[in-house]
Scaffold this motif. Structure first.
Motif, PDB file in Angstrom:
ATOM      1  N   ARG A   1       5.215   4.294   8.602  1.00 12.91           N
ATOM      2  CA  ARG A   1       6.271   5.476   8.114  1.00 12.91           C
ATOM      3  C   ARG A   1       5.992   5.589   6.512  1.00 12.91           C
ATOM      4  O   ARG A   1       5.718   4.723   5.704  1.00 12.91           O
ATOM      5  CB  ARG A   1       7.662   4.799   8.116  1.00 12.91           C
ATOM      6  CG  ARG A   1       7.738   4.301   9.686  1.00 12.91           C
ATOM      7  CD  ARG A   1       9.407   4.049  10.104  1.00 12.91           C
ATOM      8  NE  ARG A   1       9.820   5.437   9.929  1.00 12.91           N
ATOM      9  CZ  ARG A   1      11.031   5.605   9.181  1.00 12.91           C
ATOM     10  NH1 ARG A   1      11.599   4.780   8.400  1.00 12.91           N
ATOM     11  NH2 ARG A   1      11.295   6.988   9.225  1.00 12.91           N
TER      12      ARG A   1
ATOM     13  N   SER B   1      -1.771  -2.504  -1.279  1.00 15.76           N
ATOM     14  CA  SER B   1      -1.552  -2.998  -2.569  1.00 15.76           C
ATOM     15  C   SER B   1      -1.354  -4.340  -2.742  1.00 15.76           C
ATOM     16  O   SER B   1      -0.328  -4.849  -2.109  1.00 15.76           O
ATOM     17  CB  SER B   1      -0.101  -2.202  -3.079  1.00 15.76           C
ATOM     18  OG  SER B   1       0.333  -2.736  -4.308  1.00 15.76           O
TER      19      SER B   1
ATOM     20  N   ASN C   1      -6.551  -2.071   4.298  1.00 17.96           N
ATOM     21  CA  ASN C   1      -6.618  -0.428   4.040  1.00 17.96           C
ATOM     22  C   ASN C   1      -6.634   0.310   5.249  1.00 17.96           C
ATOM     23  O   ASN C   1      -7.528  -0.083   6.118  1.00 17.96           O
ATOM     24  CB  ASN C   1      -7.850  -0.162   3.175  1.00 17.96           C
ATOM     25  CG  ASN C   1      -8.055   1.110   2.821  1.00 17.96           C
ATOM     26  OD1 ASN C   1      -7.225   2.012   3.248  1.00 17.96           O
ATOM     27  ND2 ASN C   1      -8.858   1.286   1.896  1.00 17.96           N
ATOM     28  N   LEU C   2      -5.665   1.303   5.487  1.00 20.16           N
ATOM     29  CA  LEU C   2      -5.621   2.036   6.752  1.00 20.16           C
ATOM     30  C   LEU C   2      -6.690   2.778   6.948  1.00 20.16           C
ATOM     31  O   LEU C   2      -7.146   3.309   8.118  1.00 20.16           O
ATOM     32  CB  LEU C   2      -4.456   2.935   6.670  1.00 20.16           C
ATOM     33  CG  LEU C   2      -2.800   2.142   6.760  1.00 20.16           C
ATOM     34  CD1 LEU C   2      -1.856   3.304   6.512  1.00 20.16           C
ATOM     35  CD2 LEU C   2      -2.895   1.578   8.292  1.00 20.16           C
TER      36      LEU C   2
ATOM     37  N   VAL D   1       2.461  -5.181  -4.271  1.00 28.22           N
ATOM     38  CA  VAL D   1       3.573  -5.256  -3.398  1.00 28.22           C
ATOM     39  C   VAL D   1       3.645  -6.188  -2.254  1.00 28.22           C
ATOM     40  O   VAL D   1       4.728  -6.990  -2.215  1.00 28.22           O
ATOM     41  CB  VAL D   1       3.719  -3.904  -2.488  1.00 28.22           C
ATOM     42  CG1 VAL D   1       4.104  -2.688  -3.637  1.00 28.22           C
ATOM     43  CG2 VAL D   1       2.730  -3.199  -1.800  1.00 28.22           C
TER      44      VAL D   1
ATOM     45  N   THR E   1       2.205   4.930  -4.456  1.00 26.29           N
ATOM     46  CA  THR E   1       3.759   5.281  -4.484  1.00 26.29           C
ATOM     47  C   THR E   1       4.566   4.098  -3.533  1.00 26.29           C
ATOM     48  O   THR E   1       3.961   4.186  -2.115  1.00 26.29           O
ATOM     49  CB  THR E   1       3.957   6.516  -4.258  1.00 26.29           C
ATOM     50  OG1 THR E   1       3.504   7.276  -5.139  1.00 26.29           O
ATOM     51  CG2 THR E   1       5.547   6.893  -4.555  1.00 26.29           C
ATOM     52  N   ASN E   2       5.258   3.172  -3.948  1.00 29.04           N
ATOM     53  CA  ASN E   2       5.672   2.279  -3.020  1.00 29.04           C
ATOM     54  C   ASN E   2       7.135   2.316  -2.650  1.00 29.04           C
ATOM     55  O   ASN E   2       7.866   1.203  -2.604  1.00 29.04           O
ATOM     56  CB  ASN E   2       5.475   0.650  -3.762  1.00 29.04           C
ATOM     57  CG  ASN E   2       3.954   0.695  -4.390  1.00 29.04           C
ATOM     58  OD1 ASN E   2       3.647   0.826  -5.376  1.00 29.04           O
ATOM     59  ND2 ASN E   2       3.120   0.693  -3.435  1.00 29.04           N
ATOM     60  N   GLU E   3       7.738   3.282  -3.199  1.00 33.52           N
ATOM     61  CA  GLU E   3       9.195   3.727  -2.883  1.00 33.52           C
ATOM     62  C   GLU E   3       9.403   3.122  -1.158  1.00 33.52           C
ATOM     63  O   GLU E   3       8.696   3.614  -0.411  1.00 33.52           O
ATOM     64  CB  GLU E   3       9.419   5.324  -2.804  1.00 33.52           C
ATOM     65  CG  GLU E   3      10.578   5.796  -2.154  1.00 33.52           C
ATOM     66  CD  GLU E   3      11.807   5.495  -3.037  1.00 33.52           C
ATOM     67  OE1 GLU E   3      11.698   5.003  -4.131  1.00 33.52           O
ATOM     68  OE2 GLU E   3      12.867   5.708  -2.475  1.00 33.52           O
TER      69      GLU E   3
ATOM     70  N   LEU F   1      13.058   1.110   1.357  1.00 35.90           N
ATOM     71  CA  LEU F   1      14.498   0.579   1.196  1.00 35.90           C
ATOM     72  C   LEU F   1      14.814  -0.012   2.713  1.00 35.90           C
ATOM     73  O   LEU F   1      14.018   0.188   3.374  1.00 35.90           O
ATOM     74  CB  LEU F   1      15.617   1.873   0.737  1.00 35.90           C
ATOM     75  CG  LEU F   1      15.567   2.920   1.541  1.00 35.90           C
ATOM     76  CD1 LEU F   1      17.159   3.457   1.899  1.00 35.90           C
ATOM     77  CD2 LEU F   1      14.930   4.210   0.859  1.00 35.90           C
TER      78      LEU F   1
ATOM     79  N   ALA G   1       2.801  -0.785   9.236  1.00 36.20           N
ATOM     80  CA  ALA G   1       1.313  -0.722   8.627  1.00 36.20           C
ATOM     81  C   ALA G   1       1.159  -0.211   7.267  1.00 36.20           C
ATOM     82  O   ALA G   1       0.127  -0.226   6.815  1.00 36.20           O
ATOM     83  CB  ALA G   1       0.794   0.382   9.533  1.00 36.20           C
ATOM     84  N   ALA G   2       2.349   0.138   6.462  1.00 34.63           N
ATOM     85  CA  ALA G   2       2.090   0.334   5.170  1.00 34.63           C
ATOM     86  C   ALA G   2       3.599  -0.321   4.763  1.00 34.63           C
ATOM     87  O   ALA G   2       4.464   0.319   4.456  1.00 34.63           O
ATOM     88  CB  ALA G   2       2.202   1.783   4.812  1.00 34.63           C
TER      89      ALA G   2
ATOM     90  N   ILE H   1      -5.361   8.698  -0.677  1.00 34.50           N
ATOM     91  CA  ILE H   1      -4.299   9.401  -1.399  1.00 34.50           C
ATOM     92  C   ILE H   1      -5.070  10.847  -1.975  1.00 34.50           C
ATOM     93  O   ILE H   1      -5.988  10.654  -2.854  1.00 34.50           O
ATOM     94  CB  ILE H   1      -3.783   8.535  -2.465  1.00 34.50           C
ATOM     95  CG1 ILE H   1      -2.912   7.310  -1.714  1.00 34.50           C
ATOM     96  CG2 ILE H   1      -2.711   9.358  -3.363  1.00 34.50           C
ATOM     97  CD1 ILE H   1      -2.272   6.672  -2.682  1.00 34.50           C
TER      98      ILE H   1
ATOM     99  N   ASP I   1      -0.313  -3.953   3.856  1.00 35.69           N
ATOM    100  CA  ASP I   1      -0.350  -2.714   2.763  1.00 35.69           C
ATOM    101  C   ASP I   1      -1.852  -2.936   1.973  1.00 35.69           C
ATOM    102  O   ASP I   1      -2.285  -3.871   1.994  1.00 35.69           O
ATOM    103  CB  ASP I   1       0.587  -2.976   1.695  1.00 35.69           C
ATOM    104  CG  ASP I   1       1.086  -1.720   1.060  1.00 35.69           C
ATOM    105  OD1 ASP I   1       2.169  -1.071   1.529  1.00 35.69           O
ATOM    106  OD2 ASP I   1       0.436  -1.277   0.318  1.00 35.69           O
TER     107      ASP I   1
HETATM  108  C1  LIG Z   1       5.876   5.271   0.231  1.00 33.47           C
HETATM  109  S1  LIG Z   1       5.482   3.561   0.563  1.00 33.47           S
HETATM  110  C2  LIG Z   1       6.296   3.336   2.449  1.00 33.47           C
HETATM  111  C3  LIG Z   1       6.769   2.012   2.633  1.00 33.47           C
HETATM  112  C4  LIG Z   1       7.675   1.769   3.981  1.00 33.47           C
HETATM  113  N1  LIG Z   1       6.676   2.268   5.301  1.00 33.47           N
HETATM  114  C5  LIG Z   1       8.740   2.881   4.006  1.00 33.47           C
HETATM  115  O1  LIG Z   1       8.926   3.784   4.981  1.00 33.47           O
HETATM  116  O2  LIG Z   1       9.706   2.542   3.322  1.00 33.47           O
HETATM  117  C6  LIG Z   1       3.916   3.842   1.324  1.00 33.47           C
HETATM  118  C7  LIG Z   1       3.104   2.471   1.158  1.00 33.47           C
HETATM  119  O3  LIG Z   1       1.877   2.940   1.587  1.00 33.47           O
HETATM  120  C8  LIG Z   1       0.681   2.125   0.912  1.00 33.47           C
HETATM  121  N2  LIG Z   1      -0.496   2.872   1.160  1.00 33.47           N
HETATM  122  C9  LIG Z   1      -1.026   3.855   0.489  1.00 33.47           C
HETATM  123  N3  LIG Z   1      -2.341   3.970   1.037  1.00 33.47           N
HETATM  124  C10 LIG Z   1      -2.739   3.115   1.692  1.00 33.47           C
HETATM  125  C11 LIG Z   1      -3.841   2.723   2.437  1.00 33.47           C
HETATM  126  N4  LIG Z   1      -4.911   3.576   2.592  1.00 33.47           N
HETATM  127  N5  LIG Z   1      -3.794   1.651   3.447  1.00 33.47           N
HETATM  128  C12 LIG Z   1      -2.662   0.968   3.287  1.00 33.47           C
HETATM  129  N6  LIG Z   1      -1.504   1.141   2.805  1.00 33.47           N
HETATM  130  C13 LIG Z   1      -1.439   2.153   1.932  1.00 33.47           C
HETATM  131  C14 LIG Z   1       1.084   2.101  -0.440  1.00 33.47           C
HETATM  132  O4  LIG Z   1       0.750   0.920  -1.104  1.00 33.47           O
HETATM  133  C15 LIG Z   1       2.906   2.088  -0.343  1.00 33.47           C
HETATM  134  O5  LIG Z   1       3.269   0.633  -0.297  1.00 33.47           O
END
Ligand SMILES: C[S@@+](CC[C@H](N)C(=O)[O-])C[C@H]1O[C@@H](n2cnc3c(N)ncnc32)[C@H](O)[C@@H]1O
Length: 291
Positions: A234, A163, A217-218, A166, A88-90, A92, A125-126, A37, A161
């Motif tokens: 996404r 986190s 962790n990606l 979450v 940021t975990n926004e 829906l 993937a997230a 990030i 994810d």
């Molecule tokens: C904004 S949310 C998107 C959630 C979902 N994919 C969507 O589109 O609604 C971003 C997510 O990416 C995760 N994230 C951030 N950095 C990451 C990383 N290095 N590896 C895996 N997940 C990560 C955060 O914890 C968060 O839950």
């Protein structure tokens, strides 16, 4: 709580912990290395609002002291707390609609033909608090009701994810009305949820059971993820640098089957990785097919 311009010190909540510009820069380096990030200079307020509690509870005298401790080996619990706070975990249900329409009307009918010899595998993937993988699971359920006998060998959704906070909520699969109101129709609410305690609603087992959650962790390796038919990655690449994005997309390509599909967020793209993916216009919506 006071706010400031980027060159001034900022004061944290009532704890009066001050962040200097060099301390903020050091913390940004730690965060980028730990999870990719990138924090813009004007995002100091995020550190202010999200780390105040950790700083106060750990009785750190400054952000610099916290960053120094984070840099030492053996502080995985603190690191996890900081990453949980800074992501940021926004999310829906059925976010942006198009990916889910494309999944139901194009990808599942196409993949169901090949799925007579293999289980269908999808990676979210997230996944944040679970809305994305559970929306995928609902779409699969609706597809199978419309086409009984399709996907006979079954299907599996892996949701990951970074986190742990979450992931805990996602595994619980219980949501309050406020969260359910974001993208979920009344029809799907009645079909896929049952009332639980204190105004919360619980996802029914057949939708929940299709999804397995895992911390990942990606920036690292993706062990036991592939080979996948579809990857949803996404609204997470937006937080990363161009070179991190490229690296992640190359690794995603490796876990996708040849001809498998990648779905990105509305404001994300594959950059110049045209040698790895073909862009497909679905009107509306764009998806990527692995070469
Ligand atoms: C904004 S949310 C998107 C959630 C979902 N994919 C969507 O589109 O609604 C971003 C997510 O990416 C995760 N994230 C951030 N950095 C990451 C990383 N290095 N590896 C895996 N997940 C990560 C955060 O914890 C968060 O839950």
């Amino acid at each position: 709580m006071s706010h400031s311009t980027q060159n001034e010190d900022i004061t944290l909540n009532d704890n009066k912990i001050r962040i200097t510009q060099p301390e903020f820069d050091q913390f940004c380096l730690f965060l980028e290395k730990a999870c990719g990030i990138l924090l813009a200079k004007h995002k100091q307020y995020l550190v202010e609002s999200r780390l105040g509690k950790i700083l106060a509870e750990g009785e750190y005298s400054s952000l610099g002291q916290l960053t120094a401790v984070l840099g030492q080996p053996g502080n995985s619990c603190l690191k996890e707390q900081v990453i949980n706070a800074m992501t940021t975990n926004e999310t829906l249900w059925f976010r942006d609609i198009h990916p889910y329409t494309i999944l139901k009307e194009k990808l599942l009918p196409e993949l169901a033909v090949n799925a007579s010899s293999q289980r269908l595998k999808i990676w979210s993937a997230a996944c944040s608090t679970g809305q994305e993988p559970y929306s995928i699971s609902m779409i699969i359920d609706e597809f199978k009701s419309e086409y009984p006998g399709a996907l006979r060998l079954g299907e599996e959704i892996i949701a990951t994810d970074i986190s742990t906070r979450v992931l805990e909520q996602a595994r619980l699969a219980e949501y309050e009305m406020l969260a359910l109101g974001r993208g979920l129709s009344q029809d799907r609410l009645k079909k896929f949820f049952e009332p639980s305690v204190e105004e919360a609603w619980k996802l029914i087992p057949k939708i929940k059971q299709r999804v397995t959650f895992r911390e990942l962790n990606l920036l690292g390796e993706y062990p036991d993820i592939g080979p996948c038919d579809i990857v949803f990655c996404r609204n997470v690449l937006i937080y990363f640098s161009t070179s991190r994005k490229r690296d992640i997309l190359q690794k995603i390509h490796k876990v996708l089957k040849p001809g498998g599909y990648l779905l990105l967020g509305a404001s994300e793209s594959i950059g110049n990785l045209n040698d790895l993916f073909d862009m497909i216009h679905c009107r509306p919506g764009i998806i990527y097919k692995a070469k």
